[in-house]
Design a protein around this motif. Sequence first.
Motif, PDB file in Angstrom:
ATOM      1  N   THR A  18       0.872  -1.170   0.000  1.00  0.00           N
ATOM      2  CA  THR A  18       0.000   0.000   0.000  1.00  0.00           C
ATOM      3  C   THR A  18       0.904   1.213   0.000  1.00  0.00           C
ATOM      4  O   THR A  18       0.922   1.985   0.945  1.00  0.00           O
ATOM      5  N   CYS A 104      12.741   4.793   0.113  1.00  0.00           N
ATOM      6  CA  CYS A 104      11.754   4.050  -0.667  1.00  0.00           C
ATOM      7  C   CYS A 104      12.440   3.300  -1.809  1.00  0.00           C
ATOM      8  O   CYS A 104      12.178   2.119  -2.042  1.00  0.00           O
ATOM      9  N   THR A 134       6.308  -0.877   2.167  1.00  0.00           N
ATOM     10  CA  THR A 134       5.215  -0.056   2.681  1.00  0.00           C
ATOM     11  C   THR A 134       5.718   0.914   3.743  1.00  0.00           C
ATOM     12  O   THR A 134       5.384   2.098   3.741  1.00  0.00           O
ATOM     13  N   THR A 135       6.551   0.411   4.645  1.00  0.00           N
ATOM     14  CA  THR A 135       7.086   1.248   5.719  1.00  0.00           C
ATOM     15  C   THR A 135       7.955   2.381   5.170  1.00  0.00           C
ATOM     16  O   THR A 135       7.835   3.538   5.582  1.00  0.00           O
ATOM     17  N   TRP A 138       5.741   4.966   2.591  1.00  0.00           N
ATOM     18  CA  TRP A 138       4.570   5.700   3.081  1.00  0.00           C
ATOM     19  C   TRP A 138       4.812   7.209   3.205  1.00  0.00           C
ATOM     20  O   TRP A 138       3.938   8.013   2.861  1.00  0.00           O
ATOM     21  N   LYS A 142       1.946  12.236   1.205  1.00  0.00           N
ATOM     22  CA  LYS A 142       1.044  12.178   2.356  1.00  0.00           C
ATOM     23  C   LYS A 142      -0.089  13.201   2.210  1.00  0.00           C
ATOM     24  O   LYS A 142       0.149  14.386   2.005  1.00  0.00           O
ATOM     25  N   ALA A 162       1.864   4.160   8.436  1.00  0.00           N
ATOM     26  CA  ALA A 162       1.734   3.251   7.299  1.00  0.00           C
ATOM     27  C   ALA A 162       0.692   2.169   7.557  1.00  0.00           C
ATOM     28  O   ALA A 162       0.265   1.481   6.634  1.00  0.00           O
TER      29      ALA A 162
END
Length: 322
Positions: A18, A104, A134-135, A138, A142, A162
């Motif tokens: 996600t 990322c 994901t961590t 995230w 935002k 996250a």
Amino acid sequence: MTIELFGTRRVRAAVFATLFVGVGVAVSAQGCSSKTPDGPPGTDKFAGVMADNFCSALHSCCDAAKLQYDNGSCSAQLQAQFQVFVDIVKHGKVVYDPNAVAACEAAIKDRESKCTPDGGAPPTAAQNFLDPITTACWPVLKGIVKLGDECNDSGECATASASEGGSCRTDNRPGADPAKKVCFKTVGHVLAGQPCRSTPKMGEFVTEYCEPTIGFCDTSGAQPGDLSAGTCKAYAQAGDDCSSVGTNRVACEPTSTYCDFMTTKCVALPQAGSPCANGGFQGCASGNYCDRTGGTGVGTCASLKGEGVDCKSSNECATASA
């Protein structure tokens, strides 16, 4: 945002499980390295940088598998998909942090270097039940729209971590304007003993889901008028009682056990070589499928097949269960 890479269909621990809270996207790149710009990329460079990361990995994996690679096709398709997520920044309701891109990228490269379709074992409690991508990803994009406030895109909805997901959808409260969309929030990975709910409480905008690897939402004691409210309850294990009477709801751990209704005990799912039912309780233990080629009501558990092996249906394939 969900991106499918190397054939994986697993949401958790997929390449982007996600990644940025927003509209679900499935990318299938037929092309299978590019330069990383000096310093953090601005919004005008972000889509290209992320596309290069994916395509570089695809190139390496295609080479290792002796498959043809088309960088032009890969880059164009992925860059267009990533650009969708950057474009919502222009509306002023999403904050882009270029300094978060490096972490990322590193998480993506580490995952992609494995060249495997399956994301691996589910993340553990020590990882907050979140895969590394994901961590790490995230914080990049935002949303800043608060719960209940009007929105145009799910990516605009603010999330605190996250583990949360934002959703921009119709305000369904009594008396609300059905043409107006507002931000809702989904809290994932709720632990056993904590409250859970599948629909928001009246006047609120939050749903809370149990961590699926450890338990389920027991709503057997829900009050009239709020039937979606419950408490997360840990799965029963092999040998435990699984009779559900009144408010004593029980669910056996689904990946390794099933409830034998004759004994009302959780029993281990059958391994390769053991009989499996055509209907009723299940199939087979993880890593296997129920082979029913005999045409009877009972089949035999067999190991999932790898790529290139003959098969009659997708459920026989290891990549189909990823």
